[in-house]
Design an enzyme around this catalytic site. Structure first.
Site, PDB file in Angstrom:
ATOM      1  N   HIS A 178       0.796  -1.300  -0.018  1.00 47.35           N
ATOM      2  CA  HIS A 178       0.009  -0.077  -0.055  1.00 47.35           C
ATOM      3  C   HIS A 178       0.870   1.126  -0.135  1.00 47.35           C
ATOM      4  CE1 HIS A 178      -3.314  -2.530   2.013  1.00 47.35           C
ATOM      5  NE2 HIS A 178      -3.362  -2.260   0.889  1.00 47.35           N
TER       6      HIS A 178
ATOM      7  N   LYS B  48     -17.114  -6.492   6.549  1.00 43.42           N
ATOM      8  CA  LYS B  48     -16.106  -7.275   6.870  1.00 43.42           C
ATOM      9  C   LYS B  48     -15.628  -7.001   8.376  1.00 43.42           C
ATOM     10  CE  LYS B  48     -13.341  -7.038   2.719  1.00 43.42           C
ATOM     11  NZ  LYS B  48     -12.009  -6.522   2.311  1.00 43.42           N
TER      12      LYS B  48
ATOM     13  N   ARG C  67      -1.367  -5.880  -8.196  1.00 44.39           N
ATOM     14  CA  ARG C  67      -0.222  -6.665  -8.060  1.00 44.39           C
ATOM     15  C   ARG C  67       0.129  -7.964  -8.957  1.00 44.39           C
ATOM     16  NH1 ARG C  67      -2.623  -8.161  -2.160  1.00 44.39           N
ATOM     17  NH2 ARG C  67      -4.237  -7.961  -3.922  1.00 44.39           N
TER      18      ARG C  67
ATOM     19  N   SER D 216      -2.889  -7.758   2.660  1.00 46.59           N
ATOM     20  CA  SER D 216      -3.470  -7.491   4.033  1.00 46.59           C
ATOM     21  C   SER D 216      -3.990  -9.044   4.731  1.00 46.59           C
ATOM     22  CB  SER D 216      -4.580  -6.434   4.180  1.00 46.59           C
ATOM     23  OG  SER D 216      -4.202  -5.393   3.936  1.00 46.59           O
TER      24      SER D 216
HETATM   25  O1  PNS Z   1      -8.863  -2.629   0.295  1.00 44.85           O
HETATM   26  P1  PNS Z   1     -10.362  -3.230  -0.388  1.00 44.85           P
HETATM   27  O2  PNS Z   1     -10.960  -4.205   0.825  1.00 44.85           O
HETATM   28  O3  PNS Z   1      -9.881  -3.887  -1.710  1.00 44.85           O
HETATM   29  O4  PNS Z   1     -11.155  -2.314  -0.751  1.00 44.85           O
HETATM   30  C1  PNS Z   1     -12.308  -2.143  -1.241  1.00 44.85           C
HETATM   31  C2  PNS Z   1     -13.124  -0.836  -1.193  1.00 44.85           C
HETATM   32  C3  PNS Z   1     -13.098  -0.641   0.279  1.00 44.85           C
HETATM   33  C4  PNS Z   1     -12.352   0.455  -1.667  1.00 44.85           C
HETATM   34  C5  PNS Z   1     -14.632  -1.121  -1.775  1.00 44.85           C
HETATM   35  O5  PNS Z   1     -15.020  -2.297  -1.229  1.00 44.85           O
HETATM   36  C6  PNS Z   1     -15.444   0.059  -1.694  1.00 44.85           C
HETATM   37  O6  PNS Z   1     -15.211   1.042  -2.326  1.00 44.85           O
HETATM   38  N1  PNS Z   1     -16.353  -0.133  -0.827  1.00 44.85           N
HETATM   39  C7  PNS Z   1     -17.411   1.157  -0.749  1.00 44.85           C
HETATM   40  C8  PNS Z   1     -18.850   0.733  -1.100  1.00 44.85           C
HETATM   41  C9  PNS Z   1     -18.532   1.009  -2.677  1.00 44.85           C
HETATM   42  O7  PNS Z   1     -18.679   1.939  -3.231  1.00 44.85           O
HETATM   43  N2  PNS Z   1     -18.453  -0.260  -3.695  1.00 44.85           N
HETATM   44  C10 PNS Z   1     -18.076  -0.050  -4.968  1.00 44.85           C
HETATM   45  C11 PNS Z   1     -19.122  -0.028  -5.836  1.00 44.85           C
HETATM   46  S1  PNS Z   1     -18.900  -1.781  -6.630  1.00 44.85           S
END
Ligand code: PNS
Length: 164
Positions: A19, A43, A92, A130
């Site tokens: 990150h 989560k 990645r 993570s």
């Molecule tokens: O680090 P991550 O868990 O891959 O991050 C994912 C994240 C938090 C960026 C994604 O789940 C997110 O944007 N969540 C908020 C709800 C949303 O807007 N989802 C995207 C529409 S599909």
């Protein structure tokens, strides 16, 4: 054309060296970068939102154009409210792409003026995630080559069963 503000969203549970590598790359490309920590109630996280925010703030303190915020709800709507022109996501390996592709299209549908920009991580972090860090930490393994020092210190005090 370059966006003034880019958001780098994620759960950051915990924030890893991968990150950090992406934030550093984004901070060189964009005028301002906001690391946007998702509250992400669906989560169960290892670290609280406050701890995740604090650790990202500590780990990015050397980057003058980087700030840290958190959000709940839809990322696309939050990005529009913040006036962001771009969403940065790290890639990645090819297997990341399917999920990222779907999310980028959904976000574009919701906020057509916000571009998703994918940045490739350094090779040495291609296998760092993570979830791998949480797994190794859970079993008491050495995560020092996966996370920045503030995260290492925080996880040393976080609960984990350790080796039996
Ligand atoms: O680090 P991550 O868990 O891959 O991050 C994912 C994240 C938090 C960026 C994604 O789940 C997110 O944007 N969540 C908020 C709800 C949303 O807007 N989802 C995207 C529409 S599909």
């Amino acid at each position: 054309m370059r966006a003034q503000l880019a958001l780098y969203p994620g759960s950051f549970d915990p924030f890893t060296l991968g990150h950090l590598d992406i934030v550093e790359r984004a901070s060189r490309l964009f005028d301002r970068v906001e690391v946007t920590v998702a509250e992400n109630t669906s989560k169960k996280t290892l670290l609280s939102l406050e701890d995740r925010r604090r650790l990202v703030t500590e780990c990015t303190a050397h980057l003058a154009n980087v700030t840290v915020c958190s959000f709940t709800g839809l990322l696309a709507e939050y990005a529009v409210r913040q006036g962001a022109g771009a969403l940065v996501r790290g890639l990645r390996q090819v297997s990341d792409f399917e999920y990222e592709f779907r999310m980028a299209f959904a976000n574009r549908r919701l906020a057509p003026d916000v571009e998703t920009v994918f940045l490739m991580t350094s090779e040495q972090y291609a296998l760092v995630s993570s979830s791998i860090v949480r797994e190794i930490h859970h079993w008491g393994g050495d995560i020092s080559s996966f996370v920045p020092p503030p995260v290492l210190r925080a996880l040393k005090t976080a609960q984990g069963p350790g080796p039996s």
